[in-house]
Design a protein around this motif. Structure first.
Motif, short mmCIF file in Angstrom:
data_model
loop_
_atom_site.label_atom_id
_atom_site.label_comp_id
_atom_site.label_asym_id
_atom_site.label_seq_id
_atom_site.Cartn_x
_atom_site.Cartn_y
_atom_site.Cartn_z
N ARG A 127 5.59 8.43 -13.57
CA ARG A 127 4.37 8.75 -12.83
C ARG A 127 3.12 8.30 -13.59
O ARG A 127 2.14 7.86 -12.99
N HIS A 128 3.15 8.41 -14.92
CA HIS A 128 2.02 7.95 -15.72
C HIS A 128 1.95 6.42 -15.77
O HIS A 128 0.87 5.85 -15.89
N LEU A 129 3.10 5.77 -15.70
CA LEU A 129 3.12 4.31 -15.77
C LEU A 129 2.60 3.65 -14.50
O LEU A 129 2.33 2.44 -14.50
N LEU A 130 2.42 4.41 -13.44
CA LEU A 130 1.84 3.86 -12.22
C LEU A 130 0.44 3.30 -12.45
O LEU A 130 -0.03 2.44 -11.70
N GLU A 131 -0.23 3.78 -13.50
CA GLU A 131 -1.59 3.33 -13.79
C GLU A 131 -1.62 2.06 -14.65
O GLU A 131 -2.70 1.52 -14.91
N HIS A 141 8.58 3.28 -5.89
CA HIS A 141 8.70 2.94 -4.46
C HIS A 141 7.74 3.77 -3.62
O HIS A 141 7.03 3.24 -2.76
N ASP A 142 7.70 5.08 -3.88
CA ASP A 142 6.83 5.97 -3.10
C ASP A 142 5.36 5.63 -3.31
O ASP A 142 4.55 5.75 -2.39
N ALA A 143 5.00 5.21 -4.52
CA ALA A 143 3.60 4.89 -4.82
C ALA A 143 3.13 3.64 -4.10
O ALA A 143 1.93 3.45 -3.89
N GLN A 144 4.07 2.78 -3.70
CA GLN A 144 3.71 1.52 -3.05
C GLN A 144 3.69 1.63 -1.52
O GLN A 144 3.34 0.68 -0.85
N ARG A 145 4.05 2.81 -1.01
CA ARG A 145 3.97 3.01 0.44
C ARG A 145 2.51 3.04 0.87
O ARG A 145 1.65 3.53 0.14
N PRO A 146 2.22 2.56 2.09
CA PRO A 146 0.83 2.57 2.57
C PRO A 146 0.19 3.95 2.52
O PRO A 146 -0.99 4.09 2.22
N ARG A 178 -3.92 2.86 -6.98
CA ARG A 178 -3.10 2.54 -8.14
C ARG A 178 -3.44 1.18 -8.73
O ARG A 178 -3.96 0.30 -8.05
N ALA A 179 -3.11 1.02 -10.00
CA ALA A 179 -3.25 -0.29 -10.63
C ALA A 179 -2.24 -1.24 -10.01
O ALA A 179 -1.46 -0.85 -9.15
N GLY A 180 -2.26 -2.52 -10.46
CA GLY A 180 -1.37 -3.52 -9.89
C GLY A 180 0.06 -3.02 -9.77
O GLY A 180 0.62 -2.51 -10.73
N ALA A 181 0.62 -3.13 -8.59
CA ALA A 181 1.94 -2.57 -8.32
C ALA A 181 2.99 -3.18 -9.23
O ALA A 181 2.98 -4.38 -9.50
N ALA A 182 3.91 -2.34 -9.67
CA ALA A 182 4.99 -2.80 -10.54
C ALA A 182 6.09 -3.48 -9.73
O ALA A 182 6.33 -3.15 -8.57
#
Length: 278
Positions: free
Chosen positions: A116-120, A138-143, A149-153
């Motif tokens: 969760r912290h690495l999402l940034e 995956h959930d963080a990249q949903r619309p 968020r920072a650039g998606a992983a």
């Protein structure tokens, strides 16, 4: 164990647990004198440690839990333990991931908190054998997750057989990992000790973790203080293979000293952070 009127609950319980492990048991009346707190406070501490599965309460005190080395708790059971410690560890460990780097995360509740912290962190390529960790990204990249968020992983989830801790292990996972190379591996562990190194109760997970360690340029273990001195059925790495060990401030002075002797890369998160470098 010296007296201290101002110990936080987690620090006090860490001292109690350390005493239980060293002496094979403690009595309530001894702890009230040594820690200068009430009988009721000590009993609440023992109740909390018993709920975590760290000690077994007996008449007048507590003794260590006799846990089989092959016992593997499920993800949900582990996710309720040491929550603040895992958040402290995750926050500090996330700073060790450079933007644009290739990292790996093993299974476990601490690596789940770290995810969760690495999402940034922008531009990461994340390899993981954890279904739970993959779901975080995956959930963080949903619309519906928003665009803050920072650039998606880019996330690579290995295949394999699912363990009780929701990790994917076995030959399929091992073959996938063998062809990869990571800048940093963030590794959760069941147990870590001087004699056994890093260990797990699951034989197949031990082999998959071994492959993860071999594929990484740098190995960062993320584990709370209760994992020190715990030994699982199968060892998969020696302490010498660990570049950094991020843990929490629940360590007693004696345990911290022992860890520093064997882990020069020790980082203690939470409270007054401490780092000792090679």
């Amino acid at each position: 164990m010296s007296e201290n009127h101002n110990l936080l609950a987690e620090q006090r319980r860490a001292l109690i647990l350390d005493e239980v492990r060293k002496r094979g048991g403690v009595r309530v009346n001894e702890l009230t004198r040594r820690l200068s707190v009430s009988d009721m406070t000590i009993r609440r501490d023992l109740d909390a440690l018993a709920r975590q599965g760290a000690v077994e309460k007996v008449h007048g005190g507590a003794v260590p839990v006799a846990e089989a080395s092959a016992h593997e708790p499920g993800f949900e059971a582990k996710s309720t333990l040491e929550l603040s410690a895992k958040e402290d560890i995750a926050r500090v460990a996330a700073a060790m991931a450079a933007p644009g780097s290739a990292i790996a995360l093993s299974g476990g509740t601490t690596t789940f908190a770290l995810a969760r912290h690495l999402l940034e962190v922008p531009g990461l390529t994340v390899v993981t054998n954890s279904v739970r960790v993959a779901d975080v990204f995956h959930d963080a990249q949903r619309p519906s997750a928003g665009s803050g968020r920072a650039g998606a992983a880019t996330v690579v989830l290995t295949g394999g057989v699912r363990t009780p801790s929701d990790s994917l292990v076995g030959p399929v996972a091992d073959r996938a990992i063998d062809s990869l190379h990571f800048d940093v591996l963030f590794l959760g562990v069941h147990g870590i000790s001087v004699e056994a190194g890093l260990s797990t109760p699951n034989l197949a997970e031990a082999e998959t973790n071994r492959r993860l360690v071999q594929a990484a340029r740098r190995v960062v273990v993320v584990a709370d203080h209760t994992k020190w001195g715990t030994v699982g059925l199968s060892s998969f790495a020696a302490l010498e293979e660990v570049d950094a060990f991020v843990t929490d401030a629940g360590l007693s002075d004696g345990v911290r000293q022992e860890m520093e002797e064997h882990l020069p890369g020790l980082v203690v998160a939470g409270g007054q952070e401490h780092r000792r470098k090679d």
